[in-house]
Design a protein around this motif. Structure first.
Motif, short mmCIF file in Angstrom:
data_model
loop_
_atom_site.label_atom_id
_atom_site.label_comp_id
_atom_site.label_asym_id
_atom_site.label_seq_id
_atom_site.Cartn_x
_atom_site.Cartn_y
_atom_site.Cartn_z
N ASP B 110 46.63 33.02 45.90
CA ASP B 110 46.11 32.01 44.99
C ASP B 110 44.94 32.50 44.15
OD1 ASP B 110 47.17 29.59 44.41
OD2 ASP B 110 46.49 28.60 46.24
N ALA B 111 44.36 33.64 44.57
CA ALA B 111 43.15 34.11 43.91
C ALA B 111 43.41 34.35 42.43
CB ALA B 111 42.69 35.41 44.58
N GLY B 112 42.60 33.79 41.60
CA GLY B 112 42.74 34.01 40.16
C GLY B 112 42.19 35.39 39.79
N ASP B 113 42.14 35.65 38.50
CA ASP B 113 41.70 36.96 38.04
C ASP B 113 40.22 37.19 38.28
OD1 ASP B 113 44.23 37.47 37.27
OD2 ASP B 113 43.92 36.90 35.16
N THR B 114 39.50 36.10 38.49
CA THR B 114 38.05 36.25 38.67
C THR B 114 37.69 36.66 40.09
OG1 THR B 114 37.90 33.93 39.20
CG2 THR B 114 37.54 34.53 36.91
N MET B 115 38.64 36.54 41.02
CA MET B 115 38.36 36.90 42.40
C MET B 115 38.59 38.40 42.60
SD MET B 115 37.82 33.99 44.23
CE MET B 115 38.50 33.98 45.89
N ALA B 426 32.66 32.92 49.60
CA ALA B 426 31.76 32.10 48.79
C ALA B 426 31.29 32.88 47.56
CB ALA B 426 30.57 31.65 49.63
N GLU B 427 31.35 34.19 47.65
CA GLU B 427 30.95 35.05 46.53
C GLU B 427 32.16 35.48 45.69
OE1 GLU B 427 27.78 35.94 45.86
OE2 GLU B 427 26.97 34.81 47.56
N GLY B 428 33.32 34.89 45.97
CA GLY B 428 34.50 35.21 45.16
C GLY B 428 35.24 36.47 45.59
N ILE B 429 35.08 36.84 46.85
CA ILE B 429 35.75 38.06 47.35
C ILE B 429 36.61 37.72 48.57
CG2 ILE B 429 35.37 40.36 48.35
CD1 ILE B 429 32.76 40.49 46.74
N VAL B 430 37.91 38.03 48.48
CA VAL B 430 38.83 37.77 49.61
C VAL B 430 38.91 39.02 50.49
CG1 VAL B 430 41.18 37.15 50.28
CG2 VAL B 430 40.20 36.19 48.18
N GLN B 453 42.10 48.01 45.67
CA GLN B 453 41.50 46.75 45.22
C GLN B 453 40.00 46.74 45.53
OE1 GLN B 453 43.20 44.25 43.66
NE2 GLN B 453 45.35 44.34 44.35
N SER B 454 39.42 47.93 45.81
CA SER B 454 38.03 47.97 46.28
C SER B 454 37.13 48.78 45.36
CB SER B 454 37.98 48.57 47.70
OG SER B 454 38.72 47.77 48.59
N ASP B 455 37.43 48.75 44.07
CA ASP B 455 36.66 49.59 43.16
C ASP B 455 35.35 48.93 42.73
OD1 ASP B 455 36.36 51.96 41.64
OD2 ASP B 455 36.78 50.77 39.83
N ASP B 456 35.34 47.61 42.64
CA ASP B 456 34.19 46.91 42.07
C ASP B 456 32.93 47.05 42.94
OD1 ASP B 456 32.40 44.68 41.20
OD2 ASP B 456 34.14 44.19 39.93
N ALA B 457 31.82 47.44 42.33
CA ALA B 457 30.57 47.68 43.06
C ALA B 457 30.07 46.41 43.76
CB ALA B 457 29.51 48.21 42.12
N ARG B 458 30.44 45.24 43.19
CA ARG B 458 29.98 43.98 43.76
C ARG B 458 30.47 43.81 45.20
NH1 ARG B 458 29.92 38.78 43.26
NH2 ARG B 458 32.12 38.48 42.73
N ILE B 459 31.66 44.37 45.51
CA ILE B 459 32.20 44.27 46.86
C ILE B 459 31.21 44.84 47.88
CG2 ILE B 459 34.02 45.14 48.40
CD1 ILE B 459 35.88 45.10 45.87
N TYR B 460 30.64 45.99 47.54
CA TYR B 460 29.75 46.66 48.49
C TYR B 460 28.40 45.96 48.57
CZ TYR B 460 33.62 49.77 48.01
OH TYR B 460 34.90 50.26 48.00
N VAL B 462 28.01 42.71 48.18
CA VAL B 462 28.24 41.49 48.97
C VAL B 462 28.42 41.84 50.46
CG1 VAL B 462 29.90 39.62 49.40
CG2 VAL B 462 29.12 40.11 47.07
N LEU B 463 29.13 42.93 50.73
CA LEU B 463 29.30 43.34 52.13
C LEU B 463 27.94 43.63 52.77
CD1 LEU B 463 32.40 45.76 51.98
CD2 LEU B 463 32.23 43.65 53.33
N GLU B 464 27.14 44.35 52.05
CA GLU B 464 25.82 44.72 52.59
C GLU B 464 25.00 43.47 52.88
OE1 GLU B 464 23.92 47.61 50.11
OE2 GLU B 464 22.79 48.44 51.81
N ALA B 465 24.99 42.55 51.92
CA ALA B 465 24.23 41.31 52.10
C ALA B 465 24.79 40.51 53.28
CB ALA B 465 24.27 40.48 50.82
#
Lengths: 470, 470
Positions: B110-115, B426-430, B453-460, B462-465
């Protein structure tokens, strides 16, 4: 089990042993004890059945001597039968090959171009909207990457669901797009509903006659199936009421508009009575609307009167667009839809994204309405022509349908449709004998003809010859 | 039932009544007595259970007082519960939403393109062979009418089945085209096998961890599921042997090459031991080869050693061609294939003719091999890069897979993957927390990452936080 036990005769010691043995045998036969399964321990079973341990030992030993179970020293008793997979044939009574629903499906699906198929349930490829389809493919060859590569969403493409809502609205059925789930076919839609609502042994009501694959599908679910005679205006309502009283079915599976195989249509008065009975008996109705687009005058829809409370509406485009591109839909009350989506993902992981996009392109292409109009006119002409040709060899329609591709016909007195079908198959013609559609097996004098597949003169020659022989 | 009965304590009159009540309650709960079903007559049940009629009457009356059953004067007792459809949640234990396999599937689908979807199980659309796909569609837009309009054949397009035979041959699996059936997906293939071979309550063995949709699928079949820990060279063979002894499973479901989620591969020695055990215990193995085309060095295939006797090979092209165009296959011994074809027709009426034709066009397009080579190189680079980025936030691969898209990783000590997943959502990451893959629920410290599917720096970030918070 209880009733079986109660039926045994009374001779103290041997009766107890015999009762136990019969119970276990029956549980193996019904696969509630599967091959390789461990039987209850002697102590446990003795306590449970309120018999002595020696009675259980004796019952187990006799079953082991019969080869039904095996003893493994130190670990107990196990069901011995070698692994024999459950087949559809095991589930229901084995019908004659000629009237076995699966046999007809497989013959029709496997038939090469040299075979004639008046018994099949679809239009010839040349009657389908080929140009629109080719246009649709060219359009999709220029579409976004995601449409071509990604899984679909759990409910399916939203614009196509919205279109389904508008189509259903035209039949008076009020639904939200969230109440619609796209599937890979109408058959998958029914299959998911059965998985969701039925438990093994539940009873399902069908029309007699009805679409033969309903029988095969319900057999796969190990449902008990009960049928009610179908009349020109819907199911025989007295018999329907009696069946609800007697069998307490959980589901009723039917077509309201252009019933398969009879071509009959539900009347408003039958629809109302039927829904009233369904309410009284808490019956769920699956209304398969696969022939909707053939209708000239729409029949009333149970889903419209009921408001998708206890009626589930399903459909597909296999009959009017393409059977090669698989896409169906189901509309139901919201809480049921949740469960259906879960089951769809668990058992097929999403739908066919590409097929959804292609069907959407075809339905919104602008040519679909014109295609349908041409199709209806062509079918009406062919219905009349085929009826006349059949009557010339003594085969008479049970009723003249207002629309659609099927003629449900009575053979001359004494002719057996199964035998005629066997004879015709040897001549390269696939027919659809009546009993494949009839749970009660009372339609041996009937046959379904697909008028769009009945143009070849050889069909009538072979029918005439077969009728003289059998 | 017997064991349940045996477990009750002994207080003559009340115990008998209580035992009967418990038995009936349990049969209602397990749906062996379904809502609306008629209970055995008082006489029959008394005889069967070797108790007095008054005991049965008392048990029925107490159950009626509880509301569990209803008396209908003159016709007996019936299960009273209102119609409550069976949901997947009822079948298995309800897991936390965050580690519920269906929840992850639905979030990902269901995740849209923004997720962002590092937890999903497929490649981004941009990694898929888009140009070949567009070419394939243009080719099919010029193909024969029948391909675009007609149902497929029962087994599926013969040239594609022949191609599957040649592909399997490359892995040492010998099969005839008649032993191959095309399906609408790899998931549908497994589903049909389960329908064919399993009965409710049968036991199925899976790896721990394993692909989470196996859990959802087996829940839909109401199978008992038992798991064995997966090691870097296959299942733990001692535990596997013990599980066969103890649970006598009917099926084992696994991936031999590039195991999901671990990325491990079966070793030849484990493969041989496993097959020997399977022979001894009459176990059927389903080998899901969906990741075959990612492999650099092919792992041994159980189906190759076994010769498709007790191993059933399945696969699909969702991971390397398109997940939008649905097509899978199953190869099995001929007599099983017959039953699988019947079930396929009964439950989905043929396969997707169009999808089969398109997959055939894509596989024979000439560019598929080059696409795979580029994909393997790109994935190898991305595997290494993603592992390094994860290690920088304290997340360490359990093993470095030889190929594929998955990294099965251990979180820092004390971190709970379910909580991290909830925070990330909650941060838009599945994400895909470990316990969704683990029947034993022992993988709360693990997570599966899809490196593509793990290229975006935001993933890391959010994981760290998330790891600092939970």
């Amino acid at each position: 089990m209880e009733r079986q036990l109660a039926r045994e005769t009374a001779d103290p010691a041997d009766t107890l042993i015999g009762t136990l043995m019969a119970t276990i045998r029956r549980r193996i036969a019904s696969r509630s004890l599967t091959p390789g399964a461990r039987l209850p321990s002697i102590r446990a079973l003795a306590a449970a059945m309120q018999v002595s341990k020696s009675t259980v030992v004796e019952a187990y030993e006799r079953l082991a001597a019969e080869g039904a179970i095996r003893s493994r020293p130190g670990s107990g008793y196990f069901v011995a039968a070698p692994m024999a997979p459950l087949s559809l044939a095991d589930i229901g009574p084995r019908l004659d090959r000629e009237v076995d629903p699966l046999w007809i499906s497989r013959q029709s699906l496997d038939a090469g171009d040299t075979m004639l198929k008046p018994g099949c349930g679809w239009l010839p490829a040349s009657w389908m909207p080929q140009e629109a389809m080719r246009r649709g493919l060219r359009t999709l060859s220029r579409t976004a990457d995601a449409t071509l590569a990604d899984y679909g969403t759990p409910l399916g493409l939203r614009p196509l669901r919205e279109l389904m809502v508008r189509r259903m609205g035209g039949h008076g059925i009020v639904a939200a797009p969230e109440q619609v789930m796209l599937t890979e076919s109408g058959t998958q839609a029914i299959d998911l509903i059965c998985r969701y609502l039925l438990d093994a042994g539940d009873t399902v009501l069908v029309d007699d006659p009805c679409y033969f694959n309903f029988h095969a599908l319900l057999r796969a679910h190990r449902a008990r199936v009960v049928s009610v005679p179908y009349r020109p205006d819907g199911p025989d309502i007295e018999r329907f009421a009696a069946a609800l009283e007697e069998h307490r079915p959980r589901l009723y599976l039917t077509n309201s508009g252009i019933h398969n195989p009879t071509g009959a249509s539900l009347s408003p008065v039958t629809a109302h009575r039927l829904l009233k009975l369904a309410d009284q008996h808490d019956l769920v109705i699956v209304e398969d609307d696969i022939f909707a687009d053939f209708e000239l005058t729409p029949a009333p829809r149970l889903a419209a009167f009921d408001g998708l409370e206890r009626v589930i509406a399903i459909g597909s485009f296999s009959k009017t667009l393409s059977a090669s591109v698989r896409c169906g839909y189901v509309a139901a009350r919201p809480e049921w839809l949740e469960g259906l989506v879960d089951l769809k993902i668990a058992t097929s992981f999403g739908g066919s994204h590409f097929a959804e996009a292609l069907v959407l392109a075809l339905l919104t292409d602008g040519s679909y309405r014109k295609h349908l109009e041409a199709l209806r006119t062509r079918l009406a002409r062919t219905l009349a022509g085929t009826a006349a040709r059949l009557e010339a060899v003594g085969i008479v329609p049970w009723l003249m349908p207002q629309a659609g591709m099927f003629l449900w016909c009575r053979l001359p007195d004494g002719a057996d449709a199964g035998k005629v079908a066997r004879h015709a198959l040897a001549e390269g013609i696939v027919l659809a004998p009546g009993n494949a559609f009839s749970l009660s097996q009372t339609a041996h004098g009937f046959m379904r003809f697909n008028v769009a597949q009945s143009d070849d003169a050889r069909i009538y020659q072979v029918l005439e010859a077969a009728l003289q022989r059998v």
